[in-house]
Write a protein that holds these residues in place. Structure first.
Motif, PDB file in Angstrom:
ATOM      1  N   GLY A   9       0.808  -1.203   0.000  1.00  0.00           N
ATOM      2  CA  GLY A   9       0.000   0.000   0.000  1.00  0.00           C
ATOM      3  C   GLY A   9       0.842   1.254   0.000  1.00  0.00           C
ATOM      4  N   ARG A  10       0.235   2.349   0.437  1.00  0.00           N
ATOM      5  CA  ARG A  10       0.911   3.648   0.377  1.00  0.00           C
ATOM      6  C   ARG A  10       0.695   4.420   1.663  1.00  0.00           C
ATOM      7  NH1 ARG A  10      -2.779   7.690  -0.409  1.00  0.00           N
ATOM      8  NH2 ARG A  10      -1.124   9.177  -0.934  1.00  0.00           N
ATOM      9  N   VAL A  11       1.688   5.244   1.972  1.00  0.00           N
ATOM     10  CA  VAL A  11       1.642   6.114   3.148  1.00  0.00           C
ATOM     11  C   VAL A  11       2.187   7.474   2.740  1.00  0.00           C
ATOM     12  CG1 VAL A  11       2.445   6.487   5.503  1.00  0.00           C
ATOM     13  CG2 VAL A  11       2.032   4.160   4.700  1.00  0.00           C
ATOM     14  N   GLU A  12       1.459   8.543   3.055  1.00  0.00           N
ATOM     15  CA  GLU A  12       1.964   9.884   2.776  1.00  0.00           C
ATOM     16  C   GLU A  12       3.063  10.244   3.768  1.00  0.00           C
ATOM     17  OE1 GLU A  12      -0.638  13.141   2.444  1.00  0.00           O
ATOM     18  OE2 GLU A  12      -1.494  12.463   0.528  1.00  0.00           O
ATOM     19  N   PRO A  13       4.025  11.060   3.338  1.00  0.00           N
ATOM     20  CA  PRO A  13       5.061  11.527   4.265  1.00  0.00           C
ATOM     21  C   PRO A  13       4.431  12.165   5.501  1.00  0.00           C
ATOM     22  CG  PRO A  13       5.630  12.126   2.015  1.00  0.00           C
ATOM     23  CD  PRO A  13       4.237  11.573   1.962  1.00  0.00           C
ATOM     24  N   GLY A  14       5.005  11.859   6.652  1.00  0.00           N
ATOM     25  CA  GLY A  14       4.500  12.370   7.913  1.00  0.00           C
ATOM     26  C   GLY A  14       3.662  11.358   8.667  1.00  0.00           C
ATOM     27  N   PHE A  15       3.215  10.297   7.977  1.00  0.00           N
ATOM     28  CA  PHE A  15       2.374   9.288   8.614  1.00  0.00           C
ATOM     29  C   PHE A  15       3.090   7.948   8.744  1.00  0.00           C
ATOM     30  CE2 PHE A  15      -0.563  12.483   7.253  1.00  0.00           C
ATOM     31  CZ  PHE A  15      -1.576  12.470   8.198  1.00  0.00           C
ATOM     32  N   GLU A  16       4.408   7.957   8.583  1.00  0.00           N
ATOM     33  CA  GLU A  16       5.163   6.700   8.620  1.00  0.00           C
ATOM     34  C   GLU A  16       5.043   5.978   9.961  1.00  0.00           C
ATOM     35  OE1 GLU A  16       7.226   9.529   5.743  1.00  0.00           O
ATOM     36  OE2 GLU A  16       6.412   9.649   7.795  1.00  0.00           O
ATOM     37  N   ALA A  17       4.829   6.726  11.046  1.00  0.00           N
ATOM     38  CA  ALA A  17       4.709   6.094  12.363  1.00  0.00           C
ATOM     39  C   ALA A  17       3.536   5.131  12.414  1.00  0.00           C
ATOM     40  CB  ALA A  17       4.559   7.163  13.455  1.00  0.00           C
ATOM     41  N   LEU A  18       2.484   5.407  11.668  1.00  0.00           N
ATOM     42  CA  LEU A  18       1.330   4.511  11.624  1.00  0.00           C
ATOM     43  C   LEU A  18       1.680   3.196  10.943  1.00  0.00           C
ATOM     44  CD1 LEU A  18      -1.555   5.276  12.710  1.00  0.00           C
ATOM     45  CD2 LEU A  18      -0.076   7.225  12.321  1.00  0.00           C
ATOM     46  N   ARG A  19       2.508   3.267   9.909  1.00  0.00           N
ATOM     47  CA  ARG A  19       2.933   2.032   9.245  1.00  0.00           C
ATOM     48  C   ARG A  19       3.745   1.167  10.203  1.00  0.00           C
ATOM     49  NH1 ARG A  19       4.394   0.772   3.429  1.00  0.00           N
ATOM     50  NH2 ARG A  19       5.507  -1.214   3.560  1.00  0.00           N
ATOM     51  N   GLU A  20       4.583   1.799  10.997  1.00  0.00           N
ATOM     52  CA  GLU A  20       5.382   1.040  11.963  1.00  0.00           C
ATOM     53  C   GLU A  20       4.498   0.346  12.990  1.00  0.00           C
ATOM     54  OE1 GLU A  20       8.318   3.566  13.716  1.00  0.00           O
ATOM     55  OE2 GLU A  20       9.106   4.250  11.776  1.00  0.00           O
ATOM     56  N   VAL A  21       3.474   1.044  13.481  1.00  0.00           N
ATOM     57  CA  VAL A  21       2.570   0.433  14.460  1.00  0.00           C
ATOM     58  C   VAL A  21       1.768  -0.678  13.800  1.00  0.00           C
ATOM     59  CG1 VAL A  21       0.617   0.827  15.999  1.00  0.00           C
ATOM     60  CG2 VAL A  21       2.451   2.519  15.861  1.00  0.00           C
ATOM     61  N   THR A  24       3.903  -3.589  13.727  1.00  0.00           N
ATOM     62  CA  THR A  24       4.073  -4.138  15.077  1.00  0.00           C
ATOM     63  C   THR A  24       2.845  -4.920  15.522  1.00  0.00           C
ATOM     64  OG1 THR A  24       5.555  -2.320  15.640  1.00  0.00           O
ATOM     65  CG2 THR A  24       4.605  -3.536  17.476  1.00  0.00           C
ATOM     66  N   ASN A  25       1.667  -4.548  15.018  1.00  0.00           N
ATOM     67  CA  ASN A  25       0.473  -5.326  15.340  1.00  0.00           C
ATOM     68  C   ASN A  25       0.616  -6.784  14.885  1.00  0.00           C
ATOM     69  OD1 ASN A  25      -0.946  -3.313  16.628  1.00  0.00           O
ATOM     70  ND2 ASN A  25      -2.271  -2.833  14.903  1.00  0.00           N
ATOM     71  N   PHE A  26       1.357  -6.995  13.808  1.00  0.00           N
ATOM     72  CA  PHE A  26       1.603  -8.362  13.347  1.00  0.00           C
ATOM     73  C   PHE A  26       2.672  -9.041  14.193  1.00  0.00           C
ATOM     74  CE2 PHE A  26      -0.346  -6.489   9.599  1.00  0.00           C
ATOM     75  CZ  PHE A  26      -1.102  -7.521   9.080  1.00  0.00           C
ATOM     76  N   THR A  27       3.747  -8.342  14.440  1.00  0.00           N
ATOM     77  CA  THR A  27       4.876  -8.985  15.116  1.00  0.00           C
ATOM     78  C   THR A  27       4.663  -9.168  16.608  1.00  0.00           C
ATOM     79  OG1 THR A  27       5.972  -6.843  15.388  1.00  0.00           O
ATOM     80  CG2 THR A  27       6.507  -8.117  13.402  1.00  0.00           C
ATOM     81  N   ASP A  28       3.923  -8.240  17.241  1.00  0.00           N
ATOM     82  CA  ASP A  28       3.801  -8.255  18.707  1.00  0.00           C
ATOM     83  C   ASP A  28       2.376  -8.430  19.229  1.00  0.00           C
ATOM     84  OD1 ASP A  28       6.452  -7.657  18.452  1.00  0.00           O
ATOM     85  OD2 ASP A  28       6.404  -5.802  19.610  1.00  0.00           O
ATOM     86  N   ALA A 389      -3.146   1.288  19.917  1.00  0.00           N
ATOM     87  CA  ALA A 389      -1.805   1.692  19.496  1.00  0.00           C
ATOM     88  C   ALA A 389      -1.844   2.522  18.232  1.00  0.00           C
ATOM     89  CB  ALA A 389      -0.924   0.468  19.296  1.00  0.00           C
ATOM     90  N   LEU A 390      -2.713   2.143  17.300  1.00  0.00           N
ATOM     91  CA  LEU A 390      -2.830   2.893  16.048  1.00  0.00           C
ATOM     92  C   LEU A 390      -3.377   4.292  16.299  1.00  0.00           C
ATOM     93  CD1 LEU A 390      -4.300   0.030  13.827  1.00  0.00           C
ATOM     94  CD2 LEU A 390      -2.057   1.107  13.519  1.00  0.00           C
ATOM     95  N   LEU A 394      -1.714   7.927  15.608  1.00  0.00           N
ATOM     96  CA  LEU A 394      -2.395   8.910  14.762  1.00  0.00           C
ATOM     97  C   LEU A 394      -2.532  10.238  15.502  1.00  0.00           C
ATOM     98  CD1 LEU A 394      -3.894   9.727  12.216  1.00  0.00           C
ATOM     99  CD2 LEU A 394      -5.962   8.655  13.174  1.00  0.00           C
ATOM    100  N   GLY A 395      -2.922  10.164  16.780  1.00  0.00           N
ATOM    101  CA  GLY A 395      -3.022  11.389  17.555  1.00  0.00           C
ATOM    102  C   GLY A 395      -1.715  12.126  17.623  1.00  0.00           C
ATOM    103  N   GLY A 396      -0.611  11.371  17.746  1.00  0.00           N
ATOM    104  CA  GLY A 396       0.696  12.010  17.780  1.00  0.00           C
ATOM    105  C   GLY A 396       1.053  12.676  16.476  1.00  0.00           C
ATOM    106  N   VAL A 397       0.699  12.055  15.366  1.00  0.00           N
ATOM    107  CA  VAL A 397       0.994  12.625  14.057  1.00  0.00           C
ATOM    108  C   VAL A 397       0.185  13.898  13.815  1.00  0.00           C
ATOM    109  CG1 VAL A 397       0.682  12.240  11.578  1.00  0.00           C
ATOM    110  CG2 VAL A 397       1.714  10.464  12.985  1.00  0.00           C
ATOM    111  N   LEU A 398      -1.075  13.888  14.274  1.00  0.00           N
ATOM    112  CA  LEU A 398      -1.945  15.035  14.026  1.00  0.00           C
ATOM    113  C   LEU A 398      -1.714  16.197  14.985  1.00  0.00           C
ATOM    114  CD1 LEU A 398      -5.298  13.112  13.440  1.00  0.00           C
ATOM    115  CD2 LEU A 398      -3.848  14.157  11.697  1.00  0.00           C
ATOM    116  N   ALA A 399      -1.044  15.920  16.100  1.00  0.00           N
ATOM    117  CA  ALA A 399      -0.847  16.963  17.140  1.00  0.00           C
ATOM    118  C   ALA A 399      -0.037  18.146  16.610  1.00  0.00           C
ATOM    119  CB  ALA A 399      -0.160  16.339  18.332  1.00  0.00           C
TER     120      ALA A 399
END
Length: 399
Positions: A9-21, A24-28, A389-390, A394-399
């Motif tokens: 899929g795709r992620v716009e710059p600035g929202f990469e932290a959501l992709r990491e979480v 992590t939902n898969f791994t942890d 976690a997601l 998201l709240g952190g990105v939008l803050a």
């Protein structure tokens, strides 16, 4: 800890932290297959999917994979109903019996449309036993619900109508419009926005559905709760779920005939094809996010609810202890509203979660549409750690 799946899929710059979480939902956190989508100001900033749709066959989760989302369906139903209110087809203050005369019996004569949509009607479970086939057919359960008296005086308390919400609201809509709720969702929501979203799945779409997978309870979960009040609530919920005669157990399972969440019960093509507007919506994250985005703003020229209609829809109708779920619940017109246990993105939020993990919501302040859909059912006693976690990210990105 699981292996890291390939995420597409795709992620716009600035929202990469959501992709990491999401990864992590898969791994942890136990995800097997899932999709995540977020819209901001009417445009997609994230559209991701990954993992396996069916581990038994090795079928991957693709861009077109959909899954049954349990009560996240109620958010779709609420959106359709609030459109009908805005169009003048339904009056929130009118008695349900004005549209459906047979409903107005046994103390239900004055139950309003608002009370029905905010879980105040006192009908969380049929008073008579019904078979699974009768529940799939729908008409027998409606007959029972019409005959029975409310468990409490309507309007004096609220309790989550986990499954009866769908039969009751679906019949209200049919009586008011002459069309089924599922058909109207296609006509007024899914088709205009190009959504993979069904309440009543066509048979030719069965192959795109990711079967649900039962949750894996964590025996240490209770020990990990440190807040005494939260732990006490969790113990009460565990006790109620373990008692087949409790109102919670009877409501979630429709007196044992339709256990929820239980993968084997709902991985049934007969259930996929039925219209159960409380719990059998089949969709993906992109559709949920896009739908809510079109409630809080315009998406490709489509707006589902006006600003005034959204204000009406998310106005608090009830808040406090829930007669069925024991903990706090809070509802507007069909939508769940933020609570301490599920704050979403704050007071501008409205939407609906599904048993097992699925979630869709909008936020009028940040103009966000959010969708998350998975096949692995969660087994958390209080809250869903994957979506929490997601949303935190998201709240952190939008803050």
């Amino acid at each position: 800890m699981s292996d890291t799946p390939q995420i597409h899929g795709r992620v716009e710059p600035g929202f990469e932290a959501l992709r990491e979480v999401f990864t992590t939902n898969f791994t942890d956190r136990g995800d097997i297959g899932a999709s995540l989508a977020i819209y901001v100001d009417g445009r997609p900033v994230m559209d991701l999917w990954g993992g396996q749709a069916d581990p038994g066959t090795g079928r991957p989760w693709t861009e077109d994979t959909v899954a049954l989302v349990y009560s996240a369906t109620k958010g779709v139903t609420a959106t359709l109903v609030n459109r009908l209110v805005e169009q003048g087809t339904l009056d929130l203050l009118a008695p349900v019996a004005d549209y459906w005369p047979d409903f107005g019996k046994a103390g239900k004569e004055h139950v309003t449309v608002t009370q029905l949509l905010s879980h105040q009607a006192g009908l969380p479970v049929p008073a008579e036993p019904l078979t699974r086939q009768e529940l799939i057919d729908g008409t027998p359960v409606l007959d029972v619900l019409c005959r029975q008296s409310p468990l409490w005086e309507p309007g004096t308390a609220h309790g989550y109508h986990a499954l009866t919400f769908g039969w009751l609201v679906g019949e209200l809509v049919r009586r008011a419009t002459g069309s089924t709720l599922g058909a109207l969702v296609r006509e007024q929501i899914a088709d205009p926005l190009g959504l993979s979203l069904w309440i009543g799945l066509p048979q030719d779409r069965n192959s795109s559905v990711a079967p649900l997978i039962n949750g894996r309870p964590d025996p240490a979960a209770l020990d990990s709760i440190t807040d005494p009040e939260v732990k006490q609530l969790a113990l009460q919920v565990v006790a109620a779920v373990s008692d087949p005669d409790s109102l919670l157990s009877r409501t979630l399972s429709t007196n044992g005939a339709l256990p929820t969440p239980e993968a084997s019960t709902w991985n049934d093509e007969r259930i996929w094809a039925a219209e159960q507007p409380a719990a059998n919506g089949i969709t993906n994250a992109r559709a949920l996010a896009r739908m809510y985005a079109a409630c809080v703003g315009e998406v490709d020229g489509v707006r589902l609810l006006s600003e005034d209609a959204v204000s009406t829809a998310r106005a608090e109708q009830v808040q406090g202890p829930d007669e069925v779920t024991i903990g706090e619940s809070r509802f507007g017109i069909g939508y769940q509203l933020p609570t301490h246990a599920a704050p979403l993105l704050g007071e501008g939020s409205f939407g609906h979660a599904g048993a097992g993990g699925a979630l869709g919501f909008g936020n009028v302040t940040s103009r966000v549409g959010f969708g998350y859909v998975q096949n692995q059912l969660g087994a958390s006693l209080i809250g869903e750690p994957r979506t929490a976690a997601l949303i935190d990210a998201l709240g952190g990105v939008l803050a």
